[in-house]
Enzyme design. Structure first.
Site, PDB file in Angstrom:
ATOM      1  N   SER A  50       0.791  -1.231   0.000  1.00  0.00           N
ATOM      2  CA  SER A  50       0.000   0.000   0.000  1.00  0.00           C
ATOM      3  C   SER A  50       0.820   1.276   0.000  1.00  0.00           C
ATOM      4  CB  SER A  50      -0.976  -0.005   1.179  1.00  0.00           C
ATOM      5  OG  SER A  50      -2.046  -0.885   0.915  1.00  0.00           O
ATOM      6  N   LYS A 189       3.053   6.798   4.456  1.00  0.00           N
ATOM      7  CA  LYS A 189       2.071   5.754   4.167  1.00  0.00           C
ATOM      8  C   LYS A 189       2.640   4.402   4.591  1.00  0.00           C
ATOM      9  CE  LYS A 189      -1.709   3.957   2.598  1.00  0.00           C
ATOM     10  NZ  LYS A 189      -1.539   2.861   3.591  1.00  0.00           N
ATOM     11  N   THR A 190       1.774   3.611   5.220  1.00  0.00           N
ATOM     12  CA  THR A 190       2.127   2.230   5.559  1.00  0.00           C
ATOM     13  C   THR A 190       1.879   1.321   4.353  1.00  0.00           C
ATOM     14  OG1 THR A 190      -0.114   1.882   6.385  1.00  0.00           O
ATOM     15  CG2 THR A 190       1.592   2.451   8.008  1.00  0.00           C
ATOM     16  N   GLY A 191       2.418   0.123   4.456  1.00  0.00           N
ATOM     17  CA  GLY A 191       2.142  -0.925   3.475  1.00  0.00           C
ATOM     18  C   GLY A 191       2.388  -2.275   4.114  1.00  0.00           C
TER      19      GLY A 191
END
Length: 250
Positions: A50, A189-191
């Site tokens: 993500s 942003k995380t992923g």
């Protein structure tokens, strides 16, 4: 990239604190120094998961495929991993919830030809997407990116070195703001990709302080949802140890 690279084995304490195996790196624009923990892993390509929502939002807004961050996008009626993704929403909510379905619809609107062109201009990872827009290539492959490549992409993006319409980056900054304390802001942003065997988790972005941008990336082996909660605290601790962030506790 940076003129100088400093390996930071001392940051291992923050990975051990969280029980994580991974890497961290941040570029200091003042000294033009790249600080790296676990440099071998930092060079290794992984699914962006993500974190790809950052470039995908850029593409959607820059092409006009999405009018603005408030436009409500139909999710497409697909069966999703999270029930909360199975509804229409705008980019602001979709980024907050990391809604794969909405960003897949954005990808379809942009189209594979334009996606490939943007990935080339972004110099993003291995730039490999395949040709099927119906596949979520950022979660399933063949797209991969290393932590080093994430930082270089984010450096160029935050410093406005990527050709985009003037309103595109401010809109994506609005989508990715994590915190803003005493004039220092984090956009990130995380992923997480746990279903393909890689089990990789990310937190990538940049710290903005006094008009300067410090792009960073953490990735780690993340086998469970509980482990996923450890990414941000580990990265914040690393940023604080390097004197870049002094905000909320990690």
């Amino acid at each position: 990239m940076a003129q100088k690279v400093v390996v930071e084995p001392r940051l291992n304490v923050f990975f051990e604190k969280q029980g994580l195996e991974g890497c961290f790196l941040v570029l200091n624009p003042v000294t033009d120094t790249l600080h790296v923990y676990n440099p071998e892993r930092a060079k290794q390509g992984f699914l962006p998961a993500s974190t790809f929502k950052i470039p995908m939002a850029l593409m959607g807004l820059d092409t006009g495929a999405v009018k603005d961050v408030e436009e409500v996008i139909p999710y497409g009626g697909t069966k999703e991993w999270l029930k909360d993704w199975e509804r229409d929403m705008n980019l602001k909510e979709a980024m907050k919830l990391s809604n794969v379905a909405i960003f897949h619809q954005v990808a379809k609107r942009v189209g594979m030809v334009r996606i490939k062109s943007y990935l080339s201009s972004f110099d993003y990872g291995n730039q490999q997407t395949g040709d099927d827009i119906g596949r979520r290539f950022w979660l399933e492959g063949p797209l991969e990116i290393s932590a080093l490549q994430q930082v270089e992409f984010l450096r160029r993006l935050s410093d406005r070195k990527i050709p985009l319409k003037k309103e595109t980056l401010p809109a994506v900054r609005e989508l990715t703001i994590y915190d803003n304390i005493l004039g220092a802001a984090i956009y990130a942003k995380t992923g997480w990709s746990g279903s393909t065997g890689q089990q990789v988790g990310w937190w990538v972005g940049w710290v903005e302080v006094e008009g300067l941008n410090y792009p960073f990336a953490l990735n780690a082996k993340i086998p469970t949802l509980e482990d996923a909660k450890k990414r941000i605290p580990a990265a914040l601790d690393c940023l604080k140890a390097l004197g870049i962030w002094s905000g909320k506790e990690g």
